[in-house]
Design a protein around this motif. Structure first.
Motif, PDB file in Angstrom:
ATOM      1  N   ARG A  38     -33.013 -48.103 -12.624  1.00 52.74           N
ATOM      2  CA  ARG A  38     -33.036 -49.488 -12.136  1.00 52.74           C
ATOM      3  C   ARG A  38     -31.910 -50.315 -12.755  1.00 52.74           C
ATOM      4  O   ARG A  38     -31.321 -51.170 -12.091  1.00 52.74           O
ATOM      5  CB  ARG A  38     -34.389 -50.128 -12.418  1.00 52.74           C
ATOM      6  CG  ARG A  38     -35.487 -49.475 -11.584  1.00 52.74           C
ATOM      7  CD  ARG A  38     -36.754 -50.202 -11.710  1.00 52.74           C
ATOM      8  NE  ARG A  38     -36.594 -51.504 -11.049  1.00 52.74           N
ATOM      9  CZ  ARG A  38     -37.599 -52.218 -10.604  1.00 52.74           C
ATOM     10  NH1 ARG A  38     -38.829 -51.767 -10.724  1.00 52.74           N
ATOM     11  NH2 ARG A  38     -37.389 -53.377 -10.030  1.00 52.74           N
ATOM     12  N   ALA A  39     -31.604 -50.061 -14.041  1.00 56.83           N
ATOM     13  CA  ALA A  39     -30.512 -50.778 -14.688  1.00 56.83           C
ATOM     14  C   ALA A  39     -29.178 -50.391 -14.059  1.00 56.83           C
ATOM     15  O   ALA A  39     -28.299 -51.233 -13.863  1.00 56.83           O
ATOM     16  CB  ALA A  39     -30.502 -50.483 -16.184  1.00 56.83           C
ATOM     17  N   LYS A  40     -29.012 -49.108 -13.716  1.00 57.76           N
ATOM     18  CA  LYS A  40     -27.776 -48.662 -13.073  1.00 57.76           C
ATOM     19  C   LYS A  40     -27.635 -49.299 -11.697  1.00 57.76           C
ATOM     20  O   LYS A  40     -26.544 -49.736 -11.322  1.00 57.76           O
ATOM     21  CB  LYS A  40     -27.758 -47.153 -12.952  1.00 57.76           C
ATOM     22  CG  LYS A  40     -26.511 -46.628 -12.279  1.00 57.76           C
ATOM     23  CD  LYS A  40     -26.202 -45.233 -12.687  1.00 57.76           C
ATOM     24  CE  LYS A  40     -24.991 -44.670 -11.988  1.00 57.76           C
ATOM     25  NZ  LYS A  40     -23.899 -45.560 -11.752  1.00 57.76           N
ATOM     26  N   ALA A  43     -26.579 -52.847 -12.165  1.00 58.42           N
ATOM     27  CA  ALA A  43     -25.195 -52.951 -12.624  1.00 58.42           C
ATOM     28  C   ALA A  43     -24.207 -52.698 -11.498  1.00 58.42           C
ATOM     29  O   ALA A  43     -23.078 -53.203 -11.521  1.00 58.42           O
ATOM     30  CB  ALA A  43     -24.951 -51.964 -13.759  1.00 58.42           C
ATOM     31  N   ASP A  44     -24.618 -51.916 -10.503  1.00 61.84           N
ATOM     32  CA  ASP A  44     -23.721 -51.591  -9.382  1.00 61.84           C
ATOM     33  C   ASP A  44     -23.716 -52.653  -8.282  1.00 61.84           C
ATOM     34  O   ASP A  44     -22.902 -52.570  -7.371  1.00 61.84           O
ATOM     35  CB  ASP A  44     -24.118 -50.235  -8.768  1.00 61.84           C
ATOM     36  CG  ASP A  44     -23.776 -49.083  -9.698  1.00 61.84           C
ATOM     37  OD1 ASP A  44     -22.931 -49.268 -10.581  1.00 61.84           O
ATOM     38  OD2 ASP A  44     -24.376 -47.992  -9.528  1.00 61.84           O
ATOM     39  N   ILE A  45     -24.564 -53.624  -8.341  1.00 65.00           N
ATOM     40  CA  ILE A  45     -24.646 -54.652  -7.289  1.00 65.00           C
ATOM     41  C   ILE A  45     -23.307 -55.373  -7.081  1.00 65.00           C
ATOM     42  O   ILE A  45     -22.876 -55.528  -5.940  1.00 65.00           O
ATOM     43  CB  ILE A  45     -25.793 -55.649  -7.581  1.00 65.00           C
ATOM     44  CG1 ILE A  45     -27.134 -54.971  -7.361  1.00 65.00           C
ATOM     45  CG2 ILE A  45     -25.674 -56.891  -6.705  1.00 65.00           C
ATOM     46  CD1 ILE A  45     -28.326 -55.822  -7.758  1.00 65.00           C
TER      47      ILE A  45
END
Length: 50
Positions: A38-40, A43-45
């Motif tokens: 979920r953090a990745k 971060a990719d948004i």
């Protein structure tokens, strides 16, 4: 002056306990299983094209 003393005693005891509990919960929330994916994704948004 009496209110200051009462607030100081509260902060020294329960305030410290509350801040410690918040810190432990924040660390556990960050390190929970599935959190890395979920953090990745979050971060990719900014890198996604519209």
């Amino acid at each position: 002056m009496e209110l200051y003393t009462a607030m100081r005693h509260f902060a020294d005891s329960w305030g410290l306990l509350a801040m410690s509990a918040f810190f432990v919960c924040a660390v556990l929330f960050t390190l929970r299983p599935g959190g890395k994916q979920r953090a990745k994704e979050a971060a990719d948004i900014p890198l996604k094209d519209d």
